[in-house]
Design a protein around this motif. Structure first.
Motif, PDB file in Angstrom:
ATOM      1  N   ARG A  91     -29.028 -37.037  -4.467  1.00 32.52           N
ATOM      2  CA  ARG A  91     -29.269 -36.144  -5.602  1.00 32.52           C
ATOM      3  C   ARG A  91     -29.371 -34.692  -5.126  1.00 32.52           C
ATOM      4  O   ARG A  91     -28.775 -33.796  -5.728  1.00 32.52           O
ATOM      5  CB  ARG A  91     -30.537 -36.578  -6.323  1.00 32.52           C
ATOM      6  CG  ARG A  91     -30.713 -36.013  -7.675  1.00 32.52           C
ATOM      7  CD  ARG A  91     -31.827 -36.682  -8.474  1.00 32.52           C
ATOM      8  NE  ARG A  91     -32.943 -37.234  -7.736  1.00 32.52           N
ATOM      9  CZ  ARG A  91     -33.075 -38.530  -7.417  1.00 32.52           C
ATOM     10  NH1 ARG A  91     -32.176 -39.419  -7.774  1.00 32.52           N
ATOM     11  NH2 ARG A  91     -34.123 -38.955  -6.744  1.00 32.52           N
ATOM     12  N   LYS A  92     -30.098 -34.465  -4.029  1.00 33.73           N
ATOM     13  CA  LYS A  92     -30.225 -33.108  -3.502  1.00 33.73           C
ATOM     14  C   LYS A  92     -28.864 -32.540  -3.129  1.00 33.73           C
ATOM     15  O   LYS A  92     -28.569 -31.373  -3.403  1.00 33.73           O
ATOM     16  CB  LYS A  92     -31.163 -33.086  -2.286  1.00 33.73           C
ATOM     17  CG  LYS A  92     -32.619 -33.129  -2.632  1.00 33.73           C
ATOM     18  CD  LYS A  92     -33.466 -32.983  -1.388  1.00 33.73           C
ATOM     19  CE  LYS A  92     -34.929 -32.927  -1.768  1.00 33.73           C
ATOM     20  NZ  LYS A  92     -35.788 -32.711  -0.613  1.00 33.73           N
ATOM     21  N   ARG A  93     -28.044 -33.373  -2.502  1.00 32.26           N
ATOM     22  CA  ARG A  93     -26.701 -32.918  -2.113  1.00 32.26           C
ATOM     23  C   ARG A  93     -25.862 -32.628  -3.362  1.00 32.26           C
ATOM     24  O   ARG A  93     -25.147 -31.626  -3.422  1.00 32.26           O
ATOM     25  CB  ARG A  93     -26.012 -33.974  -1.242  1.00 32.26           C
ATOM     26  CG  ARG A  93     -24.661 -33.560  -0.754  1.00 32.26           C
ATOM     27  CD  ARG A  93     -24.798 -32.403   0.231  1.00 32.26           C
ATOM     28  NE  ARG A  93     -23.515 -31.750   0.335  1.00 32.26           N
ATOM     29  CZ  ARG A  93     -23.344 -30.525   0.756  1.00 32.26           C
ATOM     30  NH1 ARG A  93     -24.370 -29.817   1.132  1.00 32.26           N
ATOM     31  NH2 ARG A  93     -22.162 -29.995   0.827  1.00 32.26           N
ATOM     32  N   ALA A  94     -25.964 -33.495  -4.363  1.00 32.98           N
ATOM     33  CA  ALA A  94     -25.202 -33.292  -5.597  1.00 32.98           C
ATOM     34  C   ALA A  94     -25.626 -32.004  -6.302  1.00 32.98           C
ATOM     35  O   ALA A  94     -24.779 -31.242  -6.781  1.00 32.98           O
ATOM     36  CB  ALA A  94     -25.372 -34.490  -6.533  1.00 32.98           C
ATOM     37  N   VAL A  95     -26.927 -31.740  -6.349  1.00 35.40           N
ATOM     38  CA  VAL A  95     -27.411 -30.518  -6.992  1.00 35.40           C
ATOM     39  C   VAL A  95     -26.972 -29.297  -6.187  1.00 35.40           C
ATOM     40  O   VAL A  95     -26.565 -28.275  -6.763  1.00 35.40           O
ATOM     41  CB  VAL A  95     -28.942 -30.558  -7.187  1.00 35.40           C
ATOM     42  CG1 VAL A  95     -29.477 -29.213  -7.671  1.00 35.40           C
ATOM     43  CG2 VAL A  95     -29.322 -31.661  -8.162  1.00 35.40           C
ATOM     44  N   SER A  96     -27.004 -29.384  -4.871  1.00 44.02           N
ATOM     45  CA  SER A  96     -26.539 -28.285  -4.029  1.00 44.02           C
ATOM     46  C   SER A  96     -25.045 -28.034  -4.259  1.00 44.02           C
ATOM     47  O   SER A  96     -24.613 -26.880  -4.383  1.00 44.02           O
ATOM     48  CB  SER A  96     -26.817 -28.615  -2.562  1.00 44.02           C
ATOM     49  OG  SER A  96     -26.347 -27.577  -1.727  1.00 44.02           O
ATOM     50  N   ASP A  97     -24.249 -29.106  -4.303  1.00 44.17           N
ATOM     51  CA  ASP A  97     -22.811 -28.968  -4.583  1.00 44.17           C
ATOM     52  C   ASP A  97     -22.575 -28.374  -5.966  1.00 44.17           C
ATOM     53  O   ASP A  97     -21.680 -27.535  -6.149  1.00 44.17           O
ATOM     54  CB  ASP A  97     -22.104 -30.326  -4.480  1.00 44.17           C
ATOM     55  CG  ASP A  97     -22.019 -30.848  -3.061  1.00 44.17           C
ATOM     56  OD1 ASP A  97     -22.243 -30.069  -2.103  1.00 44.17           O
ATOM     57  OD2 ASP A  97     -21.737 -32.058  -2.904  1.00 44.17           O
ATOM     58  N   LEU A  98     -23.365 -28.801  -6.923  1.00 45.45           N
ATOM     59  CA  LEU A  98     -23.257 -28.263  -8.273  1.00 45.45           C
ATOM     60  C   LEU A  98     -23.575 -26.763  -8.273  1.00 45.45           C
ATOM     61  O   LEU A  98     -22.868 -25.974  -8.919  1.00 45.45           O
ATOM     62  CB  LEU A  98     -24.210 -29.012  -9.223  1.00 45.45           C
ATOM     63  CG  LEU A  98     -24.275 -28.490 -10.652  1.00 45.45           C
ATOM     64  CD1 LEU A  98     -22.925 -28.652 -11.354  1.00 45.45           C
ATOM     65  CD2 LEU A  98     -25.375 -29.235 -11.419  1.00 45.45           C
ATOM     66  N   ALA A  99     -24.600 -26.372  -7.548  1.00 44.59           N
ATOM     67  CA  ALA A  99     -24.959 -24.956  -7.471  1.00 44.59           C
ATOM     68  C   ALA A  99     -23.803 -24.135  -6.900  1.00 44.59           C
ATOM     69  O   ALA A  99     -23.504 -23.035  -7.402  1.00 44.59           O
ATOM     70  CB  ALA A  99     -26.224 -24.771  -6.632  1.00 44.59           C
ATOM     71  N   GLU A 100     -23.138 -24.665  -5.879  1.00 45.85           N
ATOM     72  CA  GLU A 100     -21.987 -23.975  -5.293  1.00 45.85           C
ATOM     73  C   GLU A 100     -20.845 -23.873  -6.309  1.00 45.85           C
ATOM     74  O   GLU A 100     -20.199 -22.823  -6.441  1.00 45.85           O
ATOM     75  CB  GLU A 100     -21.500 -24.692  -4.036  1.00 45.85           C
ATOM     76  CG  GLU A 100     -22.462 -24.660  -2.880  1.00 45.85           C
ATOM     77  CD  GLU A 100     -22.758 -23.254  -2.371  1.00 45.85           C
ATOM     78  OE1 GLU A 100     -21.875 -22.371  -2.442  1.00 45.85           O
ATOM     79  OE2 GLU A 100     -23.900 -23.042  -1.917  1.00 45.85           O
ATOM     80  N   ALA A 101     -20.593 -24.956  -7.040  1.00 48.66           N
ATOM     81  CA  ALA A 101     -19.515 -24.953  -8.036  1.00 48.66           C
ATOM     82  C   ALA A 101     -19.798 -23.971  -9.166  1.00 48.66           C
ATOM     83  O   ALA A 101     -18.909 -23.229  -9.603  1.00 48.66           O
ATOM     84  CB  ALA A 101     -19.314 -26.370  -8.586  1.00 48.66           C
ATOM     85  N   ILE A 102     -21.034 -23.962  -9.648  1.00 44.75           N
ATOM     86  CA  ILE A 102     -21.407 -23.042 -10.739  1.00 44.75           C
ATOM     87  C   ILE A 102     -21.323 -21.594 -10.245  1.00 44.75           C
ATOM     88  O   ILE A 102     -20.835 -20.713 -10.952  1.00 44.75           O
ATOM     89  CB  ILE A 102     -22.811 -23.356 -11.271  1.00 44.75           C
ATOM     90  CG1 ILE A 102     -22.873 -24.764 -11.869  1.00 44.75           C
ATOM     91  CG2 ILE A 102     -23.269 -22.310 -12.290  1.00 44.75           C
ATOM     92  CD1 ILE A 102     -22.003 -24.999 -13.071  1.00 44.75           C
ATOM     93  N   ALA A 103     -21.749 -21.353  -9.009  1.00 49.08           N
ATOM     94  CA  ALA A 103     -21.658 -19.998  -8.445  1.00 49.08           C
ATOM     95  C   ALA A 103     -20.198 -19.566  -8.343  1.00 49.08           C
ATOM     96  O   ALA A 103     -19.870 -18.410  -8.652  1.00 49.08           O
ATOM     97  CB  ALA A 103     -22.336 -19.940  -7.084  1.00 49.08           C
ATOM     98  N   ALA A 104     -19.314 -20.486  -7.979  1.00 51.42           N
ATOM     99  CA  ALA A 104     -17.877 -20.162  -7.901  1.00 51.42           C
ATOM    100  C   ALA A 104     -17.311 -19.845  -9.300  1.00 51.42           C
ATOM    101  O   ALA A 104     -16.540 -18.894  -9.454  1.00 51.42           O
ATOM    102  CB  ALA A 104     -17.122 -21.321  -7.264  1.00 51.42           C
ATOM    103  N   ILE A 105     -17.708 -20.615 -10.273  1.00 46.83           N
ATOM    104  CA  ILE A 105     -17.260 -20.349 -11.650  1.00 46.83           C
ATOM    105  C   ILE A 105     -17.791 -19.001 -12.117  1.00 46.83           C
ATOM    106  O   ILE A 105     -17.073 -18.204 -12.713  1.00 46.83           O
ATOM    107  CB  ILE A 105     -17.730 -21.468 -12.605  1.00 46.83           C
ATOM    108  CG1 ILE A 105     -16.964 -22.758 -12.328  1.00 46.83           C
ATOM    109  CG2 ILE A 105     -17.566 -21.048 -14.067  1.00 46.83           C
ATOM    110  CD1 ILE A 105     -17.527 -23.976 -13.035  1.00 46.83           C
ATOM    111  N   ALA A 106     -19.039 -18.741 -11.844  1.00 50.25           N
ATOM    112  CA  ALA A 106     -19.694 -17.514 -12.315  1.00 50.25           C
ATOM    113  C   ALA A 106     -19.121 -16.259 -11.668  1.00 50.25           C
ATOM    114  O   ALA A 106     -19.031 -15.217 -12.301  1.00 50.25           O
ATOM    115  CB  ALA A 106     -21.185 -17.587 -12.041  1.00 50.25           C
ATOM    116  N   GLY A 107     -18.705 -16.417 -10.423  1.00 49.72           N
ATOM    117  CA  GLY A 107     -18.252 -15.238  -9.693  1.00 49.72           C
ATOM    118  C   GLY A 107     -16.758 -15.024  -9.694  1.00 49.72           C
ATOM    119  O   GLY A 107     -16.264 -13.955  -9.362  1.00 49.72           O
ATOM    120  N   GLY A 108     -16.040 -16.023 -10.066  1.00 49.63           N
ATOM    121  CA  GLY A 108     -14.668 -15.713  -9.890  1.00 49.63           C
ATOM    122  C   GLY A 108     -13.635 -16.570 -10.363  1.00 49.63           C
ATOM    123  O   GLY A 108     -12.545 -16.262 -10.540  1.00 49.63           O
TER     124      GLY A 108
END
Length: 188
Positions: A171-188
């Motif tokens: 779950r921690k890894r999935a949430v971390s991966d999700l955070a990276e994906a959302i940051a990528a969407i948000a930034g670019g």
């Protein structure tokens, strides 16, 4: 006739606490009334019926979970915002509210009112709170809708799996991966 009184508000709060402890599925007025210190007849005096009471409970429960998100301090960046939102969403109070929401959503999928309408209303308020938090952390308004659609769907899936998957590291890894994906969407 629906009574808009202080007693109605008190009963609504007590009924919400009861539903958060016992769930919505199989909710019966007599045990609920006994637990909140009144009779089923008095509940019906203050609410237009069981559906009105349940809709009120769902709204209060949703308000509580939205308040948890709105109370979060501004996150440093979008990635941190996702992690902060996950912690808030899985807090004890939010978790209880989400379980009631899932029950209502399941009943809403069957087309039952008041569940369809109240769940739709709850979704709108929840998604707005998530979007506001992401935008405050640096996500553009133009990308917030896309980011929140992924965030909300992933959070729901992860939360549904909480009692089923005892391995917190996944779950921690999935949430971390999700955070990276959302940051990528948000930034670019």
């Amino acid at each position: 006739m629906v009574r808009n009184t202080a007693r109605r508000e008190e009963l609504a709060t007590l009924a919400t606490d009861y539903a958060l402890d016992h769930g919505l599925i199989g909710l019966s007025l007599r045990p609920l009334a006994a637990a909140v210190g009144t009779s089923d007849r008095m509940l019906l005096y203050h609410f237009a019926g069981k559906d009105d009471l349940v809709a009120t409970v769902l709204r209060i429960s949703n308000d509580r979970s939205v308040e948890v998100v709105r109370a979060l301090p501004r996150s440093r960046n979008v990635r941190t915002a996702v992690l902060d939102l996950w912690r808030a969403s899985t807090s004890e109070e939010s978790d209880r509210c989400h379980r009631v929401y899932v029950e209502a959503a399941a009943l809403g999928l069957l087309g039952r009112e008041p569940y369809v309408s109240v769940v739709r209303e709850a979704n709108e308020r929840w998604v707005e709170a998530l979007a506001d938090h992401l935008v405050a952390a640096g996500c553009t308004q133009a990308r917030a809708g896309r980011a929140v659609a992924l965030l909300d769907a992933a959070f729901m899936g992860l939360q549904l799996n909480l009692p089923l998957d005892p391995d917190e590291s996944h779950r921690k890894r999935a949430v971390s991966d999700l955070a990276e994906a959302i940051a990528a969407i948000a930034g670019g």
